[in-house]
Design an enzyme around this catalytic site. Structure first.
Site, PDB file in Angstrom:
ATOM      1  N   TYR A  42       0.861  -1.193   0.000  1.00 42.59           N
ATOM      2  CA  TYR A  42       0.000   0.000   0.000  1.00 42.59           C
ATOM      3  C   TYR A  42       0.893   1.238   0.000  1.00 42.59           C
ATOM      4  CZ  TYR A  42      -4.203   2.745   0.883  1.00 42.59           C
ATOM      5  OH  TYR A  42      -5.233   3.645   0.777  1.00 42.59           O
ATOM      6  N   LYS A  61     -20.627 -19.969  -9.180  1.00 44.53           N
ATOM      7  CA  LYS A  61     -19.944 -19.819 -10.461  1.00 44.53           C
ATOM      8  C   LYS A  61     -18.473 -19.476 -10.238  1.00 44.53           C
ATOM      9  CE  LYS A  61     -20.977 -19.641 -14.974  1.00 44.53           C
ATOM     10  NZ  LYS A  61     -21.912 -20.506 -15.702  1.00 44.53           N
ATOM     11  N   ASP A  75     -27.562 -15.627 -15.931  1.00 47.14           N
ATOM     12  CA  ASP A  75     -28.946 -15.654 -15.443  1.00 47.14           C
ATOM     13  C   ASP A  75     -29.682 -14.326 -15.645  1.00 47.14           C
ATOM     14  OD1 ASP A  75     -28.434 -18.237 -14.767  1.00 47.14           O
ATOM     15  OD2 ASP A  75     -28.231 -17.897 -12.624  1.00 47.14           O
ATOM     16  N   GLY A 118     -35.710 -20.079 -26.419  1.00 50.56           N
ATOM     17  CA  GLY A 118     -35.160 -19.039 -25.560  1.00 50.56           C
ATOM     18  C   GLY A 118     -33.720 -18.732 -25.916  1.00 50.56           C
TER      19      GLY A 118
END
Length: 751
Positions: A37, A92, A135, A194
């Site tokens: 950092y 996923k 989805d 679809g």
């Protein structure tokens, strides 16, 4: 508990969910934090400000995918909203990491407007190397993906559309081959219109199916030009409207070669399957219940029905996990700007080709030891097949480079090796040896040549260019088994029962006459014991190396080569060594198979030979002779042996690597103990060659490390022999045989 209760417990166990963020760099000291950092982080920030592509070098962008959803079309659950879809998106992410080592941020957006979804994802482009849309309901999903592909410069992939298309496309390539049908002549009927069905139909056209041969049905029936002109179907369905009479799904299936189901369970009858063309292909992919069950479809016809479903409990599962992790892996690694049609076709073709190859034993075991062989019940690889990573991702990368989607070029051979190394340190180490073997292949005799695993291993050894294998055994049986396995392989066979091997019997008698073996007995051994046959074959120079032991106890397999070939001129003792690989460490353990109660001379010899073996793997040896004592803390006969052996080795001018002992196992492998408490040790780094005081402790040690320590074990590798000989363990897998063949070839190269 039932599955639902188990799943709830699985997800809520502390910490909740399935993914976490972990650091990849040291964060132990103040300096580490200053580098991670402020103030050190300013340096990479300034470089990226000058050249944005440096983000791939200094940040996780190049291995980070955003899984983006609004939860409007979650598989099997429908429109459950963004928050409720989060477990699916985390899942996923698990699949991305498990199968392709890709990191994921899951992004759930509470937004149904496709324009706003597009804008939200566009704003996140600097964060990610790629976007996986998930989805999102049709037809909005088409709009979102199409716009994002045009408006951002990283790969965008809607898995619900293209995943099933690609995996079922791979299945179609092989199903058509098995059914002996041409893609451009197939009549294909779709149930469902679809996002997934339309994308699949488009992709089949890319593979070679004629668009005019595709009949698509929605819940109303066949999508006809008349319906399209009346405005009854949306613009995406219209592209597959046919100039045919209106009709039902049953009408569309009559005479069809292929049925593709992406609709609802139980809507196809056996009569509908019976009406299809000869040797029909049925992809019933509705989940969890297919359009027609596996058994029902098979029973509907007397001829061969090639059947695939979306279920894991039947053959030929169309599983998207075979696609998206590896597609993104290849795309990320060439810093692709998109995932285009060429890349998708390359994925399908690579998967189809992989299904035609011999299946690893580990994959077969994972599926209940049922045979997996290219044919009607095996047209798609299994998701757990580790080869998918380093076969599919390079195909994607190559297609990206050839189509102009890649920002950087890769050496595909080196890339494949890098991918294989992601699967574990053992694969990385074996690749070193196998590459050496391929550079100068030798002839290797495989005793127990009638064993199915030996035949499969011989095929792979020859196919990969590792060695020239000779299978010892009955020639008719060996060639018959190879044919039954579907191997495109004409093996070289040495059949002791039909060949003229009198000189082998004479030589065996000459070597063992004063050990009680008559000429007649020598002839019997040559004809009926492939271990003796193979040993004489190598001793006479007709083969460069020998592998045996797959179906014998280790001592009985070792005895013939010891009697015939013996140890090297400058070696008195052979030893068995295991290479154990951990995530970031490799160690060699000796002796685990041969010498039961070694004295200091044996321990010293074993150490020298194991050090030489380590160098064949490009590992610079650092040896520790182990005990329960540290440098004289216990003094008895047992602790003196490793202590004396270590002293002998330090005084031996031929030993050019550090050796010390006796020492306890943790002293040998823990740097703080070695450098802190025992800073006087000759080892300035932890040992990677561990020599155990006797066979019992060595065998126990390697098995505990393998089973409880999570190590991968390669071996046992036999060292100290006059010619390369390796004795397998009973029940070893084909990959173990191939690996040891590589080691044997490298041994032979040294000789």
């Amino acid at each position: 508990m039932g599955l639902d209760e188990d799943a709830l417990e699985y997800h809520r166990t502390d910490p909740p969910g399935k993914i976490e963020i972990s650091t990849t760099k040291p964060t132990n000291t103040q300096r580490d934090l200053a580098l991670a950092y402020s103030p050190g982080v300013a340096a990479p920030c300034l470089d990226i400000d000058e050249d944005e592509t440096d983000a791939y070098s200094y940040t996780a962008k190049g291995n980070l995918v955003g899984v983006v959803s609004n939860g409007s079309a979650v598989l099997g659950l429908g429109d459950i909203g963004a928050q409720a879809s989060k477990p699916v998106m985390e899942g996923k992410g698990v699949l991305f990491k498990r199968f392709a080592d890709i990191d994921v941020f899951d992004i759930e957006l509470d937004e149904s407007d496709p324009d706003k979804l597009v804008e939200a994802v566009k704003m996140m482009e600097p964060t990610f190397g790629g976007i996986n849309l998930e989805d999102i309901k049709a037809p909005e999903c088409f709009t979102v993906e199409e716009r994002l592909r045009e408006e951002i410069d990283i790969p965008v992939f809607h898995d619900d559309q293209h995943g099933t298309a690609i995996i079922s496309g791979a299945a179609l390539l092989n199903a058509a081959d098995v059914a002996d049908k041409n893609l451009d002549e197939l009549e294909v009927t779709f149930s469902g219109a679809g996002a997934s069905a339309i994308a699949t139909a488009r992709f089949y056209v890319s593979l070679g199916v004629q668009k005019e041969n595709i009949t698509m049905c929605d819940s109303t029936g066949i999508i006809t030009e008349e319906r399209a002109q009346s405005g009854d179907v949306n613009e995406y369905k219209q592209q597959f409207a046919r100039d045919v009479p209106e009709g039902s799904l049953a009408d569309a299936m009559d005479g069809a070669d292929v049925f593709v189901g992406l609709s609802a369970g139980g809507i196809v009858s056996q009569e509908m399957v019976a009406s299809m063309a000869a040797n029909p292909i049925v992809f019933a992919m509705a989940n969890p219940d297919p359009e027609i069950g596996y058994e029902e479809a098979k029973a509907a016809r007397d001829d061969n029905v090639i059947m695939a479903t979306g279920r894991s409990d039947y053959p030929n599962q169309v599983n998207n996990v075979l696609g998206f992790p590896f597609i993104f892996r290849g795309a990320l690694d060439v810093r692709a700007t998109e995932i285009n049609e060429q890349m998708k076709v390359a994925c399908a073709e690579a998967l189809a080709e992989l299904a035609r190859q011999d299946v690893p034993d580990a994959v077969v075991k994972a599926y209940g030891d049922e045979p997996l062989q290219y044919g009607p019940d095996y047209i798609i690889p299994k998701p757990v097949d580790p080869r998918v990573l380093f076969r599919v991702a390079p195909a994607i990368a190559e297609a990206a480079m050839e189509s102009g989607a890649a920002r950087i070029d890769l050496d595909l051979e080196e890339y494949e090796e890098e991918l294989e190394a992601r699967l574990g340190k053992s694969r990385e180490m074996m690749r070193v040896v196998l590459n050496k073997a391929k550079s100068d292949p030798k002839t290797i005799a495989l005793a127990e040549g009638e064993n199915e695993k030996m035949i499969r291993a011989a095929y792979q050894i020859q196919e990969q260019g590792i060695a020239l294998p000779i299978l010892i055994g009955d020639e008719d049986e060996i060639k018959g088994t190879a044919a039954n396995l579907g191997l495109d392989y004409d093996p070289q066979v040495a059949d002791p029962s039909v060949g003229d091997y009198e000189e082998y019997a004479d030589r065996l008698h000459e070597l063992r006459a004063r050990k009680g073996i008559t000429r007649s007995e020598a002839g019997e051994l040559i004809e009926h014991d492939t271990n003796y046959f193979g040993s004489v074959m190598v001793e006479q120079g007709d083969a460069d190396a020998l592998l045996s032991g797959l179906s014998h106890h280790y001592p009985s397999a070792l005895r013939p080569p010891l009697q015939v070939i013996g140890t090297a001129d400058d070696v008195d003792y052979a030893a068995g060594v295991y290479m154990l690989t951990f995530k970031n460490r490799v160690i060699f353990i000796a002796d685990a198979t041969v010498n039961q109660a070694p004295d200091e001379d044996v321990l010293a010899e074993v150490t020298k030979q194991t050090g030489k073996l380590a160098r064949r793997f490009n590992v610079e040896p650092r040896a520790a002779l182990l005990s329960y004592s540290n440098f004289g803390s216990v003094d008895n006969e047992g602790t003196r042996k490793p202590r004396k052996a270590a002293a002998m080795l330090r005084e031996d001018p031929e030993v050019d690597f550090p050796v010390d002992g006796e020492m306890q196992a943790d002293t040998a492998v823990v740097e703080d103990i070695l450098e802190g408490t025992y800073g006087f040790s000759d080892l300035d780094e932890p040992a990677n060659v561990l020599v155990f005081p006797n066979l019992e402790s060595g065998n126990i040690g390697y098995k505990l490390l393998q089973r409880l320590g999570g190590a991968d074990a390669i071996g046992p590798m036999l060292v100290g022999m006059d010619e390369p000989v390796h004795v397998l363990q009973r029940g070893d897998e084909v990959k173990d045989i191939v690996n040891l063949a590589g080691v044997a070839v490298v041994d032979a190269q040294k000789n």
